[in-house]
Design a protein around this motif. Sequence first.
Motif, PDB file in Angstrom:
ATOM      1  N   VAL A  87       1.006   4.434  -2.644  1.00 15.50           N
ATOM      2  CA  VAL A  87       0.719   5.805  -2.206  1.00 15.50           C
ATOM      3  C   VAL A  87       1.893   6.729  -2.553  1.00 15.50           C
ATOM      4  O   VAL A  87       1.698   7.852  -3.037  1.00 15.50           O
ATOM      5  N   THR A  92      -4.027   3.011   8.965  1.00 17.14           N
ATOM      6  CA  THR A  92      -5.197   3.600   8.332  1.00 17.14           C
ATOM      7  C   THR A  92      -5.126   5.122   8.424  1.00 17.14           C
ATOM      8  O   THR A  92      -5.490   5.838   7.488  1.00 17.14           O
ATOM      9  N   THR A 108       0.831  -1.202   0.000  1.00 15.37           N
ATOM     10  CA  THR A 108       0.000   0.000   0.000  1.00 15.37           C
ATOM     11  C   THR A 108       0.868   1.256   0.000  1.00 15.37           C
ATOM     12  O   THR A 108       0.628   2.193  -0.755  1.00 15.37           O
ATOM     13  N   GLU A 153      -2.639  10.825   3.795  1.00 20.93           N
ATOM     14  CA  GLU A 153      -2.255  10.985   2.393  1.00 20.93           C
ATOM     15  C   GLU A 153      -3.448  11.407   1.557  1.00 20.93           C
ATOM     16  O   GLU A 153      -3.336  12.247   0.669  1.00 20.93           O
ATOM     17  N   VAL A 177      -7.041   6.967  -3.245  1.00 23.53           N
ATOM     18  CA  VAL A 177      -5.880   7.852  -3.281  1.00 23.53           C
ATOM     19  C   VAL A 177      -5.324   7.942  -4.704  1.00 23.53           C
ATOM     20  O   VAL A 177      -5.034   9.026  -5.214  1.00 23.53           O
ATOM     21  N   LEU A 190     -10.133  -1.896   4.400  1.00 21.71           N
ATOM     22  CA  LEU A 190     -10.391  -0.453   4.357  1.00 21.71           C
ATOM     23  C   LEU A 190      -9.187   0.294   3.794  1.00 21.71           C
ATOM     24  O   LEU A 190      -9.333   1.203   2.971  1.00 21.71           O
ATOM     25  N   ASP A 191      -7.981  -0.100   4.222  1.00 25.58           N
ATOM     26  CA  ASP A 191      -6.779   0.571   3.715  1.00 25.58           C
ATOM     27  C   ASP A 191      -6.684   0.434   2.206  1.00 25.58           C
ATOM     28  O   ASP A 191      -6.373   1.390   1.496  1.00 25.58           O
ATOM     29  N   LEU A 209      -9.237   2.548   0.374  1.00 23.32           N
ATOM     30  CA  LEU A 209      -8.874   3.964   0.356  1.00 23.32           C
ATOM     31  C   LEU A 209      -7.657   4.209  -0.520  1.00 23.32           C
ATOM     32  O   LEU A 209      -7.519   5.280  -1.113  1.00 23.32           O
ATOM     33  N   GLU A 210      -6.796   3.209  -0.618  1.00 25.27           N
ATOM     34  CA  GLU A 210      -5.629   3.365  -1.468  1.00 25.27           C
ATOM     35  C   GLU A 210      -6.044   3.526  -2.923  1.00 25.27           C
ATOM     36  O   GLU A 210      -5.467   4.337  -3.660  1.00 25.27           O
ATOM     37  N   ARG A 251      -7.588  -6.096   6.276  1.00 26.78           N
ATOM     38  CA  ARG A 251      -7.430  -4.641   6.290  1.00 26.78           C
ATOM     39  C   ARG A 251      -7.962  -4.062   4.996  1.00 26.78           C
ATOM     40  O   ARG A 251      -7.317  -3.233   4.342  1.00 26.78           O
ATOM     41  N   TYR A 264      -2.406   6.774   8.382  1.00 24.19           N
ATOM     42  CA  TYR A 264      -1.439   7.194   7.354  1.00 24.19           C
ATOM     43  C   TYR A 264      -2.132   7.359   6.010  1.00 24.19           C
ATOM     44  O   TYR A 264      -1.963   8.376   5.321  1.00 24.19           O
ATOM     45  N   VAL A 265      -2.949   6.374   5.646  1.00 23.75           N
ATOM     46  CA  VAL A 265      -3.673   6.478   4.375  1.00 23.75           C
ATOM     47  C   VAL A 265      -4.592   7.695   4.410  1.00 23.75           C
ATOM     48  O   VAL A 265      -4.701   8.444   3.424  1.00 23.75           O
TER      49      VAL A 265
END
Lengths: 107, 309, 503, 113
Positions: free
Chosen positions: A74, C146, A70, C152, B151, B143-144, B147-148, B141, C148-149
């Motif tokens: 990012v 989370t 991830t 960003e 992003v 959710l991460d 959201l990534e 995980r 951190y995301v």
Amino acid sequence: MSAETLFGLAAAALCAIGIYGLMVGRGALARLIAFNLLGGGVFVLFGVVARRGAGAGFGGDPVPQALVITGIVVAFSATALGAALVERLAQLRAKGGAPSEEPEADT
Amino acid sequence: MSLAFDALLCLLALLAALRAVAAGEGFSRVAAFMAYGLILGLVWVRLAAVDVALTEVAVGSGVTGLVLLRAVARDDAPAPLAAGLAYRLLAGVVALLVFAGLAAVVLLLPEPAPSLAPEVARHLPATDLGNPITAVLIVFRALDTLLETVVLLLALIGVWALSPDRTWAGRPAVLLPAPWSGALEFLARLVVPVGVLVGLYMFWAGADVPGGAFQGGAVLAAMALMAIAAGLLPRPVLARRRLRALLLAGPFGFLLVGVLGWVFADAFLAYPPGVEKAVIILVEAAITLSIAVTLALLVLGPPVAEETE
Amino acid sequence: MSGGALPGLPPADMLLVLAVILPLFGLLPLLLLGSRLAERLTLLVLAAGLAVALGIGAEVAAAGQAATAFIGGWRPPLGVGLRADGLSAVMLVMTAVVLCATGLYAMTGPATPRAAGERMPTAFWMLLLCVWSALNLVFVAEDLFTLYVALELLTFAAVPLVCLDGKEGQIEAALRYLVFALFGSVLYLLGTVLIYALYGTLDIILAARRASVSPGLVVALAAMTAGMMAKAALFPLHLWLPPAHSGAPPAASAMLSAVVIKAPIFLLVRFWLDLAPESLAVKVGPILAGLGAAAILMCSLVALAQHRLKLLIAYSTAAQIGYLFLMFPLAAAASAWSALAWTGGALHLASHAFSKAAMFMAAGLIAEAVGHDRIKGLTGLGRALPVSVAAFGLGGLSLMGLPPAGGFVAKVMLLSAAVHLGNWWIALVILIGGLLAGGYVLRVVVPALQRPAAPLALRPVAGWREWVALALALVAVGLGFVPLEPSAYLAIGRPASWAEGAP
Amino acid sequence: MIALHLLTGLCVLAGLVFFAAGTLGLLRLPDPLTRLHALAKADNIGLGLIALGVLPQLVASGAVLAAAKVVAIWLLLQLSSGAVAQLLAEVAFRDSETGADDPDGAAAEAGEP
């Protein structure tokens, strides 16, 4: 010295190089590259943490490994945005400091 | 013997990083940075993280390097003056402090290392997946990861928003000047089909062995870029609904599955029991597609006015 | 996973998730439909989001304990938890109000001519929604990665907002902002990695239970704190803020200055008052407060010297951030007075958000009407644009800390906590900062209330936008009527209530 | 068995020699075209020899699929390094025509086709 410690120390050094580059970088692009170097160092550190946590039949703790994936994506997004900003700035400056051609300028 | 190899890898990574900071010219810095990414890829293999190695090489070094190269080529501003000696000394001291602090922490890390590996192993059977990293990303995980993907999409919106008003709906600029010979087209015709196959395989296999949406998506994006550079595909028109729908498929497919979790399971982003794996593969497919398109468009950059070419 | 504490409301865990994902659903129509239609839909999403935030606030109040949700049903340490305590709920509601007002302010009204292209409106609404989703996630996420995301996501939404007009200076400011923000995120991530290495969890509550003072924890918290200072523009890392916040379009400035910079400050509260062992927090608090004091004094002085209205407001933001850092040594001390400092800090956070959003909106309208924002040219504006000038003045009243505004009550609480805890220098800084704020606000307001030398030629501005700004300023003033005592609501779900059940 | 190991060792060693020579050429040769020439040799023959050395080991241990992958990698590299060398040579040639390869890039603006 174990391999993990070795990679951990290397990661610490990479972070230091990245911080140095961020502070003295000449221009935004140099800083973006330094940010990526620093990011790489932090990720490797996380990888070392993962490797130390190997167990239950896995070569490393899968949670930090997944998080690094991830993180890499990012960091790429950030680089893409920064690169586009750099290019646009260069484009506007090349037009010779004249305020942008858009008519809505109201200052 | 293997420790010597690891030490060599570390040395190479440090040298590449130093060159990426110290080289005088933008192009050399980016080249050093891409080498740095490739070396880190090997480091990740040594750290038993093949999934990360693939991502690092494809995204961290490959696609990131492409974007930086594009920026170096288009940024013709003269480099600002180097910082003064005093400031550089200060930066050196700060860097040394950072190194010392982190090195101390590395040497003092607790023994035995805390780990969630047993937790993952305990719950892995419930996900029906063989690759623990995919399980962490898409199940534990989720959710991460969701959201990534947002992003990535947001970065693309940010890049597009930099274009002047009249080109907002246009096409991105040409990445490469048209080559004289047919070498690129020849290469693209042969490699793109193989690459697409590899990308799809990486996504498909990611459920059980190293690979997954991000790695596969990056390979697919590279193939699309190659096809565009070789003139086999036209540069995309960014306002096209179909293109935008592809961008949205991943994040919104994922969101939708998440919301359905309230209906068919008992929590947001919980997968309905019995069909977890099918749903997960579906979500991964949508994400792979969106990542491929988003990465490719991020490399192509903001839309430009057609007449400037 | 508890059911709804209140009949007729969805369960709290669902509301927590909705606070994060509802704004994201608004992105879908924006990219696929034209901006005109999408704008209406976005306003609907904004209204729904406000309802969700109020719902969470009500549930937390009714239950008297923090609301929690577990994504996918996976509990920490493996899964990701969301959690809203009293402070989170206040932040959620504050953000919702400010962003709804921003949405109304930025709306293309029936009277305004249709914008030149699709770019500005489409990008603006998408970025606004992403800012909201990211902020809500910062306020409720319990998991360091989370967060951190979320940080960003916030950065990538905020940076393009700075340069929406596409002018050279704005892009320069955006680039500088991006570099600082990325630096901050990477340092934050470094701290996160170290905390995982030490405690094997990313969950803040689990980590807090396992935390003990060690070199590793000190390095981790130092990295995270430095990162958040860069993102919050705390002196001396504030240099990116004034050009970024003053160059952005007014609606974006309002968002950035009022709520976006609150996210890193909120996280600092989480690190030092939730995560760090008390013995460490007590030692570090004075350092943070010292930087805060420097921010108040330096940036207020610089604000006094500004010639442009928006730059003045931006420097005032950099100064007002300082007050929030004064809270740390006071709130970390084990004393009855720390609860008062805690309430005062939270109140200042909220009242600054409302007043700063009002001031930036008013400044935007003034610049639009007058054609520039040079402070010298604003004499006599009070008669021509009474509502906007009133919004600016009332917002400023709260910044100065004059009664009855919210800023007054907040500063009185911080002041009395500082005096009772023996931190005289903090009390002194609060007083001097108030005087300086008075100086820079009155520099604008007093001439504006005078009779103009020559009649001002003004372009018309939409009246409802002026009223939006005034309404926000009135909210800031209205906060002054909360009682002068430690708030029980803000104490809901705080570490004191975690005592039971360490794993 | 010994013969197999011997073959592998010889092939890999010879491959390394080619890589070393190619790298040396990249560093020491004067202009882009000759450097490309050196590099292409290293890629093609160097990697080919290493692949050849590894193949019997893989086949002997029953990893036929892995052996096929090694062959595929070598083939792909043949293709891409050949094509990329061609493209790079093109750019280098174009630049030498227009004089754009001087380090300051001062002549870069001169007549681009």
